[in-house]
Design an enzyme around this catalytic site. Structure first.
Site, short mmCIF file in Angstrom:
data_model
loop_
_atom_site.label_atom_id
_atom_site.label_comp_id
_atom_site.label_asym_id
_atom_site.label_seq_id
_atom_site.Cartn_x
_atom_site.Cartn_y
_atom_site.Cartn_z
N GLY A 103 0.77 -1.23 0.00
CA GLY A 103 0.00 0.00 0.00
C GLY A 103 0.81 1.29 0.00
CB ILE A 104 0.38 4.35 2.09
CG1 ILE A 104 -1.08 4.63 1.66
CG2 ILE A 104 1.12 5.66 2.36
CD1 ILE A 104 -1.96 5.20 2.77
CE1 TYR A 128 -6.65 2.83 11.02
CE2 TYR A 128 -8.10 4.71 10.70
CZ TYR A 128 -7.00 3.96 10.31
OH TYR A 128 -6.26 4.34 9.21
P1 NAI Z 1 -1.73 -1.88 4.07
O1 NAI Z 1 -2.46 -2.88 4.90
O2 NAI Z 1 -1.75 -2.00 2.60
O3 NAI Z 1 -0.21 -1.81 4.55
C1 NAI Z 1 0.11 -1.72 5.92
C2 NAI Z 1 1.44 -2.42 6.14
O4 NAI Z 1 1.76 -2.30 7.55
C3 NAI Z 1 1.37 -3.93 5.82
O5 NAI Z 1 2.43 -4.30 4.96
C4 NAI Z 1 1.49 -4.60 7.19
O6 NAI Z 1 2.18 -5.83 7.15
C5 NAI Z 1 2.25 -3.55 7.98
N1 NAI Z 1 2.06 -3.70 9.42
C6 NAI Z 1 0.91 -3.86 10.10
N2 NAI Z 1 1.15 -4.02 11.40
C7 NAI Z 1 2.50 -3.94 11.56
C8 NAI Z 1 3.38 -4.07 12.67
N3 NAI Z 1 2.92 -4.29 13.92
N4 NAI Z 1 4.70 -3.94 12.46
C9 NAI Z 1 5.18 -3.70 11.22
N5 NAI Z 1 4.41 -3.63 10.11
C10 NAI Z 1 3.08 -3.75 10.29
O7 NAI Z 1 -2.31 -0.47 4.55
P2 NAI Z 1 -2.20 0.99 3.92
O8 NAI Z 1 -3.54 1.35 3.46
O9 NAI Z 1 -1.03 1.13 3.04
O10 NAI Z 1 -1.96 1.83 5.28
C11 NAI Z 1 -0.72 2.41 5.63
C12 NAI Z 1 -0.98 3.44 6.73
O11 NAI Z 1 -1.87 4.45 6.23
C13 NAI Z 1 -1.63 2.87 7.98
O12 NAI Z 1 -1.08 3.49 9.13
C14 NAI Z 1 -3.08 3.26 7.81
O13 NAI Z 1 -3.78 3.34 9.03
C15 NAI Z 1 -2.93 4.61 7.14
N6 NAI Z 1 -4.11 5.04 6.42
C16 NAI Z 1 -4.61 4.29 5.39
C17 NAI Z 1 -5.75 4.71 4.73
C18 NAI Z 1 -6.36 3.94 3.63
O14 NAI Z 1 -7.48 4.29 3.21
N7 NAI Z 1 -5.72 2.93 3.05
C19 NAI Z 1 -6.45 5.94 5.14
C20 NAI Z 1 -5.82 6.66 6.21
C21 NAI Z 1 -4.69 6.21 6.83
#
Ligand code: NAI
Length: 255
Positions: free
Chosen positions: A20-21, A154
């Site tokens: 993701g991000i 969250y």
């Molecule tokens: P994603 O699920 O695609 O990627 C998140 C990554 O964090 C995954 O690779 C996962 O393995 C890793 N992760 C989770 N728990 C972990 C831990 N304890 N230690 C190390 N790595 C860990 O999610 P995405 O969407 O890329 O989210 C990235 C950030 O952006 C997060 O903090 C999320 O809350 C935030 N965010 C995302 C939004 C969305 O709509 N996708 C909106 C607002 C914020």
């Protein structure tokens, strides 16, 4: 070391970089000349991302809730590149549940993954960069600014990230450490986190329509669009910006 690009000569640590991000940010930072320490709970996933980006990138298995793991990651990064300029505290989880069905253990899991992690990332990041200066970018959410039903842990975690960021920014400024600290607040972004939450909802099509309707721009965001905001705050282009919150949400919070 690359001499071209907005991050030329800089070393960046990005957590949650397997997906993701975080992954999109790693790809953009690499194109802009940074050397990268990429970490994720998913070790093979982050190693694959680092390998695809070439030998200026190190992929490390890392649980961001684990203090001892932070020590290992910081030491490995220093061993590989000898310095640190940027920390992007991106790793997090997107779990939601109704208040009356949320156990204390579930609450604590979300707070640990999304808020304890950023506290540790700020503490280890500041300790590593206080002599040389740098930039810390913490990934919060629109749900750190406005509430939503059924996502209380969250929202609380992301609201915590917002004010943790401002407090650390002020402490760095007052201490004379040249470290800027800012937060990014994405709207709903089309990543595996959001794809899974739509797929797991009782009526996925309705859920998707509802989410689209919340964004005046009329679509979900792309991870690359958040990466651009993170790049701005990480780079010297934002040299007078600290303690602020950059909202990248297709207008979600404008109404
Ligand atoms: P994603 O699920 O695609 O990627 C998140 C990554 O964090 C995954 O690779 C996962 O393995 C890793 N992760 C989770 N728990 C972990 C831990 N304890 N230690 C190390 N790595 C860990 O999610 P995405 O969407 O890329 O989210 C990235 C950030 O952006 C997060 O903090 C999320 O809350 C935030 N965010 C995302 C939004 C969305 O709509 N996708 C909106 C607002 C914020």
């Amino acid at each position: 070391m690359s001499t071209a690009g907005r991050l030329a000569g800089k070393v960046a640590l990005i957590t949650g970089a397997a997906s993701g991000i975080g992954k999109a940010t790693a790809e953009l930072f690499r194109r802009e000349g940074a050397q990268l320490i990429l970490s994720d709970l998913n070790g093979p996933g982050v190693e694959a991302v680092a390998a695809a980006l070439g030998n200026s990138s190190l992929g490390l298995q890392h649980d961001v809730t684990d203090e001892a793991a932070w020590e290992r990651v910081m030491a490995a990064g220093k061993g590989a590149f000898g310095r640190l300029d940027i920390v992007v505290n991106n790793a997090g989880v997107g779990r939601g549940s109704p208040l009356l069905e949320t156990s204390l253990a579930q609450w604590r899991d979300v707070i640990a993954a999304n808020l304890d992690s950023v506290f540790l990332g700020c503490r280890f990041g500041v300790a590593a960069m206080k002599e040389t200066g740098g930039s810390i970018v913490n990934i919060s959410s629109i749900l750190g600014i406005v509430g939503t039903p059924f996502a209380l842990a969250y929202s609380a975690s992301k609201g915590g990230v917002r004010l943790l960021t401002k407090s650390v920014a002020l402490e760095c400024a007052q201490s004379g450490w040249r470290i800027r600290v800012n937060s990014v607040h994405p709207g709903y972004i089309d990543t595996p986190m959001v794809q899974a939450s739509i797929a797991n909802s009782p009526a996925p099509d309705d859920r998707k329509k509802h989410l689209l309707a919340q964004h005046p721009i009329g679509r979900l965001g792309q991870a690359s669009e958040i990466a651009e905001g993170i790049l701005y705050l990480a780079s010297d282009a934002s040299s007078f910006v600290t303690g602020t919150e950059l909202v990248v949400d297709g207008g979600y919070t404008a109404r």
